[in-house]
Design a protein around this motif. Sequence first.
Motif, PDB file in Angstrom:
ATOM      1  N   ALA A  23       0.810  -1.218   0.000  1.00 37.07           N
ATOM      2  CA  ALA A  23       0.000   0.000   0.000  1.00 37.07           C
ATOM      3  C   ALA A  23       0.838   1.260   0.000  1.00 37.07           C
ATOM      4  O   ALA A  23       0.318   2.346  -0.198  1.00 37.07           O
ATOM      5  N   THR A  24       2.129   1.128   0.235  1.00 36.39           N
ATOM      6  CA  THR A  24       2.936   2.342   0.288  1.00 36.39           C
ATOM      7  C   THR A  24       3.600   2.648  -1.050  1.00 36.39           C
ATOM      8  O   THR A  24       4.435   3.529  -1.138  1.00 36.39           O
ATOM      9  N   HIS A  25       3.222   1.920  -2.091  1.00 36.17           N
ATOM     10  CA  HIS A  25       3.676   2.219  -3.454  1.00 36.17           C
ATOM     11  C   HIS A  25       5.186   2.315  -3.555  1.00 36.17           C
ATOM     12  O   HIS A  25       5.722   3.275  -4.096  1.00 36.17           O
ATOM     13  N   TRP A 119      -2.120   5.767 -11.673  1.00 39.40           N
ATOM     14  CA  TRP A 119      -2.584   6.108 -10.323  1.00 39.40           C
ATOM     15  C   TRP A 119      -3.989   5.559 -10.106  1.00 39.40           C
ATOM     16  O   TRP A 119      -4.283   4.985  -9.056  1.00 39.40           O
ATOM     17  N   ALA A 122      -3.801   1.847  -9.497  1.00 38.51           N
ATOM     18  CA  ALA A 122      -3.154   1.504  -8.233  1.00 38.51           C
ATOM     19  C   ALA A 122      -3.979   1.964  -7.040  1.00 38.51           C
ATOM     20  O   ALA A 122      -4.028   1.292  -6.009  1.00 38.51           O
ATOM     21  N   PHE A 123      -4.651   3.088  -7.197  1.00 37.88           N
ATOM     22  CA  PHE A 123      -5.460   3.626  -6.101  1.00 37.88           C
ATOM     23  C   PHE A 123      -6.637   2.699  -5.804  1.00 37.88           C
ATOM     24  O   PHE A 123      -6.919   2.368  -4.649  1.00 37.88           O
ATOM     25  N   ASP A 126      -5.472  -0.255  -4.073  1.00 38.25           N
ATOM     26  CA  ASP A 126      -5.294  -0.002  -2.634  1.00 38.25           C
ATOM     27  C   ASP A 126      -6.601  -0.216  -1.880  1.00 38.25           C
ATOM     28  O   ASP A 126      -6.607  -0.648  -0.732  1.00 38.25           O
ATOM     29  N   GLY A 361      -3.195   6.850  -0.670  1.00 34.32           N
ATOM     30  CA  GLY A 361      -3.349   6.548  -2.094  1.00 34.32           C
ATOM     31  C   GLY A 361      -3.784   7.774  -2.869  1.00 34.32           C
ATOM     32  O   GLY A 361      -3.339   8.001  -3.988  1.00 34.32           O
ATOM     33  N   SER A 362      -4.651   8.584  -2.265  1.00 33.30           N
ATOM     34  CA  SER A 362      -5.165   9.754  -2.974  1.00 33.30           C
ATOM     35  C   SER A 362      -4.107  10.849  -3.098  1.00 33.30           C
ATOM     36  O   SER A 362      -4.310  11.811  -3.818  1.00 33.30           O
ATOM     37  N   ASP A 364      -1.189  10.173  -4.289  1.00 32.39           N
ATOM     38  CA  ASP A 364      -0.451   9.764  -5.484  1.00 32.39           C
ATOM     39  C   ASP A 364       1.056   9.885  -5.272  1.00 32.39           C
ATOM     40  O   ASP A 364       1.707  10.779  -5.807  1.00 32.39           O
TER      41      ASP A 364
END
Lengths: 372, 178, 165
Positions: A23-25, A119, A122-123, A126, A361-362, A364
């Motif tokens: 979740a931390t990209h 994004w 991926a968002f 998440d 997540g929001s 980016d």
Amino acid sequence: MSDLARSQNQETFVLNLGPQHPATHGVLRVKLTMDGEYIAEAEPVLGYVHRMHEKMGENRTWAQFMPNTARLDYLGALSYNHGYVKIVEQAMGIEVPERAEYLRVITVELNRIASHLLWFGAFVLDLGGFTPLLYAFDDREHILDLLESVTGARLTFCYFRFGGLYNDIDDDFITGSRAFIKRLRKRMPEYHDLVTKNVILITRLKDIGILPAEMCRKYGATGPVLRGSGVNYDVRKNEPYSVYPELDFDVPVYSECDSMARYMVRMDEMEQSMRIIEQALDKLPAGPIMPEKVPRMLKPEPGDYYSAVEAPRGTFGVRVVSDGTNKAYRLKLRSPTFSNLSLFGEASQGMLLADALALMGSLDLVIPEIDR
Amino acid sequence: MIADLKSEFAPLAPVAIIETDYQVKGYHLDVEVGAGQVVAVAELLDRRGFFLESITGVDWLGKTPIANQVEAAGEPAAVADSEADAQDGAAEKSAEQMEVVYDYNHTGGELCRVVVRCRLERVKPEIPTICQLIPGANWHERETHDFFGIKFLGHPDLSPLLLPEDADFHPLLKDFKV
Amino acid sequence: MGKEDLQPAIVQFAPLDKLLALGRANSLWPMTFGLACCAIEMMAAGAARFDLARFGAEVFRPSPRQCDVMIVAGTISKKMAPAVQTLYDQMPEPKWVIAMGNCAISGGPFVFEGQYGIVEGADKLFPVDIFIPGCPPRPEALIEGILELEERVTGYRRWPRVEAV
């Protein structure tokens, strides 16, 4: 037992999120002090992919540093190319041919759509939805094909040159871009039907992760994060550069300040980018893509310079100190997500962990760009 | 806007305040202040609705700091002073300087970028923090401490941000060796 | 004594090993572990167009305990190195490592005299089986790397090799 623990005020515990966590990209780490499911304190720990870009800026020539800009934020590489060439052109007074400026805008906006698409996928991933990622990557591949045909790279583009571009486009690129826009225009309603109107998504995002405009200002947040908090600020409009003033586009602004607002800003930005690309393709002038004379040895006048562009994640600024040699004396990269993430600690206080991850997540995040 | 700011800065007695050519420099106003004024300047700009874009340092080891020239006559010229110091061989060591640079910008209305800079003695680089006033400065100051070893007095936590937790080096110093 | 009198063992381990290797090679479980730019190409390899699932290696697991392949996709900084090492140690045997991209191979573009921040290659930390060059490598290159790893595990190539045009 739990009552006893609570009475002794021992219920907080430390939870380590990352540096390896999906979740931390990437390799962000957040040290969380948890009160049950609620966050009492969140402290992002950075630097897990610090790659010494600023040091490299000092020991490479101006041109040699170009490829580094693409590796800062690999999702919006062309914006970073743009920010860097712009400051050298500004300091040296290099005129850029109009065709090159138009092509810069076209490719940067294509890149912006690709970045927002990734994004988007991926968002939602998440938040637990896997399918939209596959849709988004499908569309994104079309952009990468187009960009690859002119730049030679899929991700880490090094396409811009001081004064112009590396390569001119061909007719295939133009027809391909138009075809892609047509395709994405059809896909956007699908995305909205599949994701935006999804009740689970709305419940997870609406009124959650509130970032008031004043908080954004205090932390220097920019880009879609700021525009999702009702502030109409876009470097392309407020500090016009390249040929953006000649193109008609809107800056999407939502004033709800929640995660949903930031989601909507990016979705709308994709539509605006499509408008920009279409107009730029219509107006694309003929002519050279490099000026006739570019100094072989770049030696900007001693002094310091600052330049900013609107990257997909916000204001990307470069501060350069030149001592009149062929290398920068000091090269500072102002990355948008560094500032955007800095508000996470304050904003996530008292939130449920799951909601805080949606908030993250929001924002980016692209970690190598934060750590530089 | 720029004229307003200039008159508001005047009571703070900055070392130099220079209007610059935005087309070349990319900023409108260059304000050089002493370390004591940094907080007051930040407060003034914060009140006017500015936000902090970045903080960074520059290490002027063995060099005369490059600065914008003061055009108006009668203002104290910091550049001339330091040049004089640099020419004086004996004084050179003590005159070695570092610089902290703050970039301010604001979101609405007329475009106005303000650069605030402050020169520090290289042997003892210390400057008050502004992070109580502008929380976003916290990380920028930590990063500047990482890279240059500049101490921000009053900062709650100057532990390494981008460097490893136990890092005791400052890689962007010009005399940094691995 | 002559060898001809010996009966073959009832339990034959070599064929079982072969069977196990076949199973492992055809369902490699990589770790969801992106360090930098290359991670995006790793995602692209798993997503719609390139579809790593065709080769049985699409089950990306976030936990090292459930993985048998670690794809080191990106630059290993000195700050990250202990974490990467821990992740490797936590993976159960048998395990393989793919160094994806120039940074994981040698430090790539971030190696210069006086560099203070990165580990110059994943093989400085643990043994690496497959190196995939590129900055970043294309998803096809990652797939080829995985096929190469399969060959390592089973001893033969399951898919035809693509010849350069």
